[in-house]
Design a protein around this motif. Structure first.
Motif, PDB file in Angstrom:
ATOM      1  N   ALA A 100       0.830  -1.206   0.000  1.00  0.00           N
ATOM      2  CA  ALA A 100       0.000   0.000   0.000  1.00  0.00           C
ATOM      3  C   ALA A 100       0.862   1.253   0.000  1.00  0.00           C
ATOM      4  O   ALA A 100       0.570   2.230  -0.698  1.00  0.00           O
ATOM      5  CB  ALA A 100      -0.936  -0.011   1.203  1.00  0.00           C
ATOM      6  N   ALA A 101       1.966   1.228   0.764  1.00  0.00           N
ATOM      7  CA  ALA A 101       2.827   2.411   0.840  1.00  0.00           C
ATOM      8  C   ALA A 101       3.453   2.712  -0.517  1.00  0.00           C
ATOM      9  O   ALA A 101       3.498   3.867  -0.950  1.00  0.00           O
ATOM     10  CB  ALA A 101       3.916   2.202   1.894  1.00  0.00           C
ATOM     11  N   LEU A 102       3.929   1.670  -1.205  1.00  0.00           N
ATOM     12  CA  LEU A 102       4.540   1.902  -2.521  1.00  0.00           C
ATOM     13  C   LEU A 102       3.512   2.411  -3.526  1.00  0.00           C
ATOM     14  O   LEU A 102       3.806   3.325  -4.298  1.00  0.00           O
ATOM     15  CB  LEU A 102       5.211   0.629  -3.032  1.00  0.00           C
ATOM     16  N   SER A 103       2.322   1.831  -3.506  1.00  0.00           N
ATOM     17  CA  SER A 103       1.281   2.317  -4.412  1.00  0.00           C
ATOM     18  C   SER A 103       0.928   3.752  -4.060  1.00  0.00           C
ATOM     19  O   SER A 103       0.681   4.579  -4.941  1.00  0.00           O
ATOM     20  CB  SER A 103       0.028   1.441  -4.309  1.00  0.00           C
ATOM     21  N   PHE A 104       0.943   4.037  -2.767  1.00  0.00           N
ATOM     22  CA  PHE A 104       0.658   5.383  -2.287  1.00  0.00           C
ATOM     23  C   PHE A 104       1.614   6.395  -2.920  1.00  0.00           C
ATOM     24  O   PHE A 104       1.216   7.477  -3.340  1.00  0.00           O
ATOM     25  CB  PHE A 104       0.784   5.402  -0.771  1.00  0.00           C
ATOM     26  N   PHE A 105       2.893   6.037  -3.018  1.00  0.00           N
ATOM     27  CA  PHE A 105       3.881   6.945  -3.609  1.00  0.00           C
ATOM     28  C   PHE A 105       3.900   6.863  -5.128  1.00  0.00           C
ATOM     29  O   PHE A 105       4.771   7.435  -5.773  1.00  0.00           O
ATOM     30  CB  PHE A 105       5.278   6.639  -3.057  1.00  0.00           C
ATOM     31  N   GLY A 106       2.936   6.132  -5.698  1.00  0.00           N
ATOM     32  CA  GLY A 106       2.867   6.031  -7.152  1.00  0.00           C
ATOM     33  C   GLY A 106       3.838   5.022  -7.724  1.00  0.00           C
ATOM     34  O   GLY A 106       4.130   5.042  -8.903  1.00  0.00           O
ATOM     35  N   LEU A 107       4.374   4.135  -6.878  1.00  0.00           N
ATOM     36  CA  LEU A 107       5.419   3.224  -7.327  1.00  0.00           C
ATOM     37  C   LEU A 107       4.955   1.769  -7.350  1.00  0.00           C
ATOM     38  O   LEU A 107       5.768   0.869  -7.532  1.00  0.00           O
ATOM     39  CB  LEU A 107       6.648   3.349  -6.418  1.00  0.00           C
ATOM     40  N   GLY A 108       3.672   1.532  -7.158  1.00  0.00           N
ATOM     41  CA  GLY A 108       3.200   0.152  -7.152  1.00  0.00           C
ATOM     42  C   GLY A 108       2.041  -0.008  -8.105  1.00  0.00           C
ATOM     43  O   GLY A 108       2.160   0.292  -9.291  1.00  0.00           O
ATOM     44  N   VAL A 109       0.918  -0.479  -7.553  1.00  0.00           N
ATOM     45  CA  VAL A 109      -0.301  -0.620  -8.338  1.00  0.00           C
ATOM     46  C   VAL A 109      -0.680   0.766  -8.886  1.00  0.00           C
ATOM     47  O   VAL A 109      -0.547   1.773  -8.193  1.00  0.00           O
ATOM     48  CB  VAL A 109      -1.430  -1.174  -7.445  1.00  0.00           C
ATOM     49  N   GLN A 110      -1.106   0.798 -10.133  1.00  0.00           N
ATOM     50  CA  GLN A 110      -1.402   2.087 -10.761  1.00  0.00           C
ATOM     51  C   GLN A 110      -2.902   2.374 -10.748  1.00  0.00           C
ATOM     52  O   GLN A 110      -3.719   1.457 -10.783  1.00  0.00           O
ATOM     53  CB  GLN A 110      -0.880   2.085 -12.201  1.00  0.00           C
ATOM     54  N   PRO A 111      -3.284   3.663 -10.660  1.00  0.00           N
ATOM     55  CA  PRO A 111      -4.687   4.022 -10.739  1.00  0.00           C
ATOM     56  C   PRO A 111      -5.245   3.578 -12.099  1.00  0.00           C
ATOM     57  O   PRO A 111      -4.462   3.442 -13.030  1.00  0.00           O
ATOM     58  CB  PRO A 111      -4.694   5.549 -10.621  1.00  0.00           C
TER      59      PRO A 111
END
Lengths: 311, 275
Positions: B211-222
């Motif tokens: 969740a933290a990585l996605s939060f920074f735009g570095l994981g799962v993409q919108p």
């Protein structure tokens, strides 16, 4: 003793070597040309060529590695594409914030964990011991980046007690400004400290020298404060030193959210701007920092406690 | 096996954790069937509504039902977390087993590699790998696979070293059973339990890290309704609609707590002396 210290220092060398290799490989496994990826699609072929030469991408692999090691040894860690500065200069500007936050959060963690560790150790195996342990385990399950926002909403926006982020000038102002981020990091470190301190307290309470201290007529409080607590704290601080990579890792995420201009923010910004030299230089630097802190902790602990033998 | 189940059921923490995981599973399965709200359906007539009987978790700035979005996000986050724990766990157990059992230069080599990866703070290395590979869900998997196995390797190797000295292993060697047979049959089952306990605390950190990585735009993409992304979307509305931030995080915390409790249960079951 001396032999042990030398051995311990020698053990670090292959790890440092491996750390540089792994960080070097980071950019090698990248899909596509690093120079092209970094400059984006709008750069002209000439501009990309300049970067290729500057990064030594036109040279054979081992020379690229040698170049990278030279950068690390001379202390520059490469040159930032975005800031046009040596990575080392960026690191030096931001390191105080990360170290300060790490230290501050550890102090908060100690303040939170200490009383609970003492209570748990004194009531070992009883319901209260189990309950304390489980509350701390559950605290670990709260995601720090989310907890940061909950604290911002509650303490900063609703109550107005703290700013929502940023750093100020001077020690006292930063103690106030950095309280929320330090608390978030400290809460997860507290779980680590509570468990380790409880364990060593119980162990120390059963040691022979405690019986001796009692036998020579010290009161229970004196024995606890002078002998049990002091000895247990030394080993707990060494546990923090050994797990420093974990504590520093915790600051990375929190810094960005609270706009603390530390190494974690630098790393995330570098990733978002595709500033590869900074990503690589920082990765090496973080690992070297961890290795060094572990080394110093081990040696200092062995010196403080003669029963410990260095491997 | 029966005794394992009954012993596990005696641990309150373990039972509570299992129950919480079942609740999550039930919500994931039942919400799409029962909820009248599509997690992606935009309704500008119903933006930032507070929690009510109609919208249990309220609505977001596009009028989307947050409960449905959180439930849809559970599939993404928990799938990522499970895969990012299970695959590295298998890798780490294999490495630790081989290193501890064969010893010698194999052990030295594998453990030096482990030491090197261990030297990097977890978040730093994962971020750096995702940073150079480019942000995407696939690269998130790669980063976790490359980093997360070290803990297991260290734990399992230590256990193997302890177990290898026991008499029944010596007996198996004297009976000239092959190395792979002894490893699989006699050492692995006994060395694996601390790794399982560790896997649960690893799951807690992994679900947070995803969740933290996605939060920074570095994981799962919108536009995926991943929990970290739901929290990003909520930041501009923190003042008017704090429930947008609160509930995805509570879902994260809830699954984290569930994993942590199952880990407690496993620890109590597998280490009956209760240290």
């Amino acid at each position: 003793m001396f032999q042990g210290i030398v051995n311990r220092i020698l053990m670090v060398i292959p790890v440092i070597f491996g750390v540089t290799i792994l960080s070097f490989l980071l950019l090698q496994v990248m899909p596509g040309d690093p120079a092209e990826m970094a400059m984006g699609t709008r750069a002209s072929p000439e501009e990309i060529e300049v970067i290729r030469v500057q990064w030594g991408l036109d040279q054979p692999l081992w020379q690229q590695y040698a170049l990278f090691v030279r950068d690390c040894l001379t202390g520059s860690f490469g040159t930032s594409l975005f800031h046009k500065l040596p990575v080392s200069q960026l690191i030096l500007e931001r390191l105080p914030y990360t170290l300060g936050l790490t230290l501050y959060s550890t102090v908060i963690a100690l303040i939170i964990a200490l009383p609970f560790a003492i209570v748990a150790a004194l009531s070992r195996g009883r319901a209260i011991d189990v309950a304390i342990r489980q509350v701390f385990v559950l605290m670990l399950a709260l995601p720090p980046f989310w907890l940061s926002f909950v604290f911002i909403i509650f303490f900063a926006l609703n109550l107005g007690l703290f700013p929502t982020g940023g750093v100020g000038n001077g020690f006292l102002e930063n103690i106030h400004r950095l309280f929320l981020p330090a608390l978030v990091v400290g809460l997860s470190t507290a779980a680590l400290i509570q468990q380790s301190l409880r364990g060593t307290l119980i162990e120390t309470m059963g040691a022979d020298f405690i019986d001796t201290a009692r036998a020579k007529g010290l009161t229970a409080t004196q024995v606890f404060r002078r002998h049990i607590l002091r000895n247990s704290l030394i080993s707990t601080i060494s546990v923090i030193g050994v797990r420093i990579s974990w504590v520093i890792g915790g600051t990375v995420v929190v810094e960005k959210i609270f706009s603390v201009p530390g190494l974690g923010s630098l790393l995330i910004d570098a990733i978002l701007t595709r500033d590869f030299p900074v990503i690589r230089g920082l990765t090496v630097f973080f690992a070297l920092l961890v290795v060094m802190v572990n080394l110093v902790t081990d040696i200092a602990y062995a010196m403080a406690d003669p029963r410990v033998r260095l491997r | 096996m029966k005794s394992f189940t009954s012993r596990y059921m005696r641990s309150y923490a373990g039972v509570a954790g299992l129950f919480m995981l079942l609740v999550v599973a039930a919500v994931v399965v039942l919400t799409p069937l029962l909820s009248p709200w599509d997690p992606f359906a935009i309704d500008f007539g119903a933006t930032t509504l507070p929690p009510s009987r109609l919208h249990w978790f309220g609505t977001d700035n596009f009028g989307r039902d947050i409960f449905s979005r959180v439930a849809a996000g559970a599939v993404i986050d928990l799938r990522l977390a499970l895969v990012c724990v299970f695959v590295p766990m298998t890798m780490g157990i294999a490495v630790g087993l081989v290193a501890g059992f064969y010893g010698g230069w194999v052990d030295t080599l594998l453990m030096r590699i482990t030491d090197v990866v261990w030297a990097f703070p977890f978040y730093v290395l994962v971020l750096a790998i995702v940073g150079v590979l480019g942000p995407s869900e696939g690269n998130l998997y790669i980063a976790f696979f490359l980093v997360n196995w070290v803990g297991y390797a260290r734990i399992v190797r230590g256990e193997v070293l302890l177990i290898s000295r026991l008499e029944y292993i010596e007996a198996a060697r004297l009976l000239r059973f092959g190395g792979p047979w002894i490893m699989a049959r006699h050492i692995l089952p006994n060395a694996v339990s601390p790794a399982l306990v560790y896997a649960m605390s690893d799951a807690v950190l992994t679900v947070q890290a995803v969740a933290a990585l996605s939060f920074f735009g570095l994981g799962v993409q919108p536009p995926a309704p991943e929990w970290g992304l739901l929290i990003v979307d909520s930041i501009d509305y923190m003042r008017q609609a704090p429930w947008m931030t609160l509930f995805p995080g509570l879902a994260l915390a809830f699954s984290g707590v569930a994993f942590a409790l199952v880990g407690e249960g496993l620890a109590q079951t597998l280490r009956p002396e209760g240290r």
